[in-house]
Motif scaffolding. Structure first.
Motif, PDB file in Angstrom:
ATOM      1  N   PRO A 189      25.550  47.744  32.533  1.00 29.86           N
ATOM      2  CA  PRO A 189      25.092  49.049  32.676  1.00 29.86           C
ATOM      3  C   PRO A 189      25.621  49.757  31.538  1.00 29.86           C
ATOM      4  N   MET A 190      24.858  50.365  31.154  1.00 34.37           N
ATOM      5  CA  MET A 190      24.429  51.434  30.147  1.00 34.37           C
ATOM      6  C   MET A 190      25.225  52.584  30.329  1.00 34.37           C
ATOM      7  N   ARG A 191      26.317  52.858  29.013  1.00 32.76           N
ATOM      8  CA  ARG A 191      26.812  54.401  29.253  1.00 32.76           C
ATOM      9  C   ARG A 191      26.215  55.291  27.808  1.00 32.76           C
ATOM     10  N   PRO A 192      25.533  56.708  27.234  1.00 33.97           N
ATOM     11  CA  PRO A 192      25.294  57.205  26.456  1.00 33.97           C
ATOM     12  C   PRO A 192      26.407  56.725  25.040  1.00 33.97           C
ATOM     13  N   ARG A 240      21.470  42.262  23.657  1.00 31.43           N
ATOM     14  CA  ARG A 240      21.538  41.444  24.577  1.00 31.43           C
ATOM     15  C   ARG A 240      22.246  42.369  25.652  1.00 31.43           C
ATOM     16  N   LEU A 241      23.542  43.520  25.924  1.00 29.78           N
ATOM     17  CA  LEU A 241      23.520  44.000  26.826  1.00 29.78           C
ATOM     18  C   LEU A 241      22.147  44.365  28.210  1.00 29.78           C
ATOM     19  N   ARG A 255      26.699  40.576  33.198  1.00 36.35           N
ATOM     20  CA  ARG A 255      27.778  40.107  32.000  1.00 36.35           C
ATOM     21  C   ARG A 255      27.002  40.050  30.633  1.00 36.35           C
ATOM     22  N   VAL A 256      27.584  40.158  29.973  1.00 34.72           N
ATOM     23  CA  VAL A 256      27.398  39.181  28.732  1.00 34.72           C
ATOM     24  C   VAL A 256      28.408  38.389  28.352  1.00 34.72           C
ATOM     25  N   PRO A 257      28.255  36.777  27.517  1.00 38.75           N
ATOM     26  CA  PRO A 257      29.887  36.594  27.099  1.00 38.75           C
ATOM     27  C   PRO A 257      29.964  36.969  26.347  1.00 38.75           C
ATOM     28  N   ALA A 258      31.646  36.564  25.962  1.00 40.47           N
ATOM     29  CA  ALA A 258      32.572  37.392  26.033  1.00 40.47           C
ATOM     30  C   ALA A 258      32.474  37.313  24.055  1.00 40.47           C
ATOM     31  N   ALA A 259      31.332  35.901  23.598  1.00 41.30           N
ATOM     32  CA  ALA A 259      31.339  36.313  22.052  1.00 41.30           C
ATOM     33  C   ALA A 259      30.334  37.218  21.414  1.00 41.30           C
ATOM     34  N   ARG A 278      36.310  41.121  27.613  1.00 44.83           N
ATOM     35  CA  ARG A 278      37.384  41.003  29.148  1.00 44.83           C
ATOM     36  C   ARG A 278      36.267  41.609  29.999  1.00 44.83           C
ATOM     37  N   THR A 279      35.258  42.162  30.145  1.00 46.93           N
ATOM     38  CA  THR A 279      34.755  43.326  30.732  1.00 46.93           C
ATOM     39  C   THR A 279      33.209  42.502  30.790  1.00 46.93           C
ATOM     40  N   GLY A 280      32.913  41.787  29.824  1.00 49.67           N
ATOM     41  CA  GLY A 280      31.481  41.233  29.557  1.00 49.67           C
ATOM     42  C   GLY A 280      30.431  42.097  28.813  1.00 49.67           C
ATOM     43  N   GLY A 281      31.093  43.214  28.714  1.00 49.74           N
ATOM     44  CA  GLY A 281      30.313  44.058  26.845  1.00 49.74           C
ATOM     45  C   GLY A 281      30.157  45.534  28.588  1.00 49.74           C
ATOM     46  N   ARG A 282      30.767  45.797  29.493  1.00 51.72           N
ATOM     47  CA  ARG A 282      30.905  46.748  30.892  1.00 51.72           C
ATOM     48  C   ARG A 282      31.994  47.877  30.721  1.00 51.72           C
ATOM     49  N   SER A 283      32.744  47.938  29.023  1.00 52.89           N
ATOM     50  CA  SER A 283      33.633  48.657  29.324  1.00 52.89           C
ATOM     51  C   SER A 283      33.302  49.942  28.064  1.00 52.89           C
ATOM     52  N   ALA A 284      33.893  51.242  28.908  1.00 48.93           N
ATOM     53  CA  ALA A 284      33.111  52.450  27.537  1.00 48.93           C
ATOM     54  C   ALA A 284      33.690  52.393  26.538  1.00 48.93           C
TER      55      ALA A 284
END
Length: 198
Positions: free
Chosen positions: A143-146, A136-137, A9-13, A83-89
């Protein structure tokens, strides 16, 4: 690197940075787009006479509405990212689209051989933030999405936003106003405004 980041996860910032960067970038467009589409039109018509540039000229009211609508989209994407720590698609798609948008601004300025709205903040805000956020992600193991979906979706969303803004701004006509030179002035004053402002 914090323990939270190493947990994927990454910080919300990092996610809220998308909204902050978009706000700075679109403040430039808010201040310049309407006037630029009017003053640059003769040069554009000379270079590309087959394009209906008169239909692409926008009023300040249209710009205000479009930027407000797009702000809602970017705020939603940033919220999901936070909310997802950067994981949101959705967040990652918006991030990819935002970066592509910055590249497009530079391409437009190069083709026009001069300033175009958004070209000033694209290289100093849009692209640096996008590169930083992706790094940062990646470094945090998110997990990185295309990013193809975001690159394709953002222009479509922006087109939809401008169509909706046109419809909403067009309601002003019903109150005895008309678009054109001297945009959104009462009908009786359009000729007068148009003859004095060029």
């Amino acid at each position: 690197m914090t323990e939270r980041e190493t947990a994927g996860r990454v910080p919300a910032a990092v996610a809220w940075g998308l909204l902050a960067a978009w706000t700075v970038h679109d403040a430039e467009e808010l201040a310049t787009m309407a006037r630029w589409t009017r003053t640059a039109r003769p040069r554009l018509e000379e270079r590309l006479p087959g394009v209906p540039w008169e239909r692409l000229e926008v009023s300040q009211r249209h710009v205000n509405v479009a930027i407000g609508l797009m702000g809602g989209v970017m705020a939603g994407a940033a919220t999901l990212g936070a909310r997802t720590g950067g994981r949101s698609a959705v967040f990652q798609a918006a991030l990819a689209g935002f970066g592509a948008h910055g590249v497009l601004h530079l391409a437009q300025a190069a083709l026009f051989r001069g300033y175009t709205p958004g070209a000033a903040t694209a290289p100093v805000v849009v692209l640096p933030y996008t590169v930083w956020a992706w790094r940062r992600l990646r470094a945090s193991g998110v997990p990185m999405r295309p990013g193809y979906g975001g690159v394709v979706a953002l222009p479509l969303i922006m087109a939809g936003v401008h169509i909706l803004a046109h419809a909403l701004a067009g309601r002003h006509r019903k109150n005895g106003h008309e678009r054109g030179r001297g945009a959104w002035l009462p009908r009786g004053r359009r000729t007068e405004a148009g003859s004095g402002l060029r």
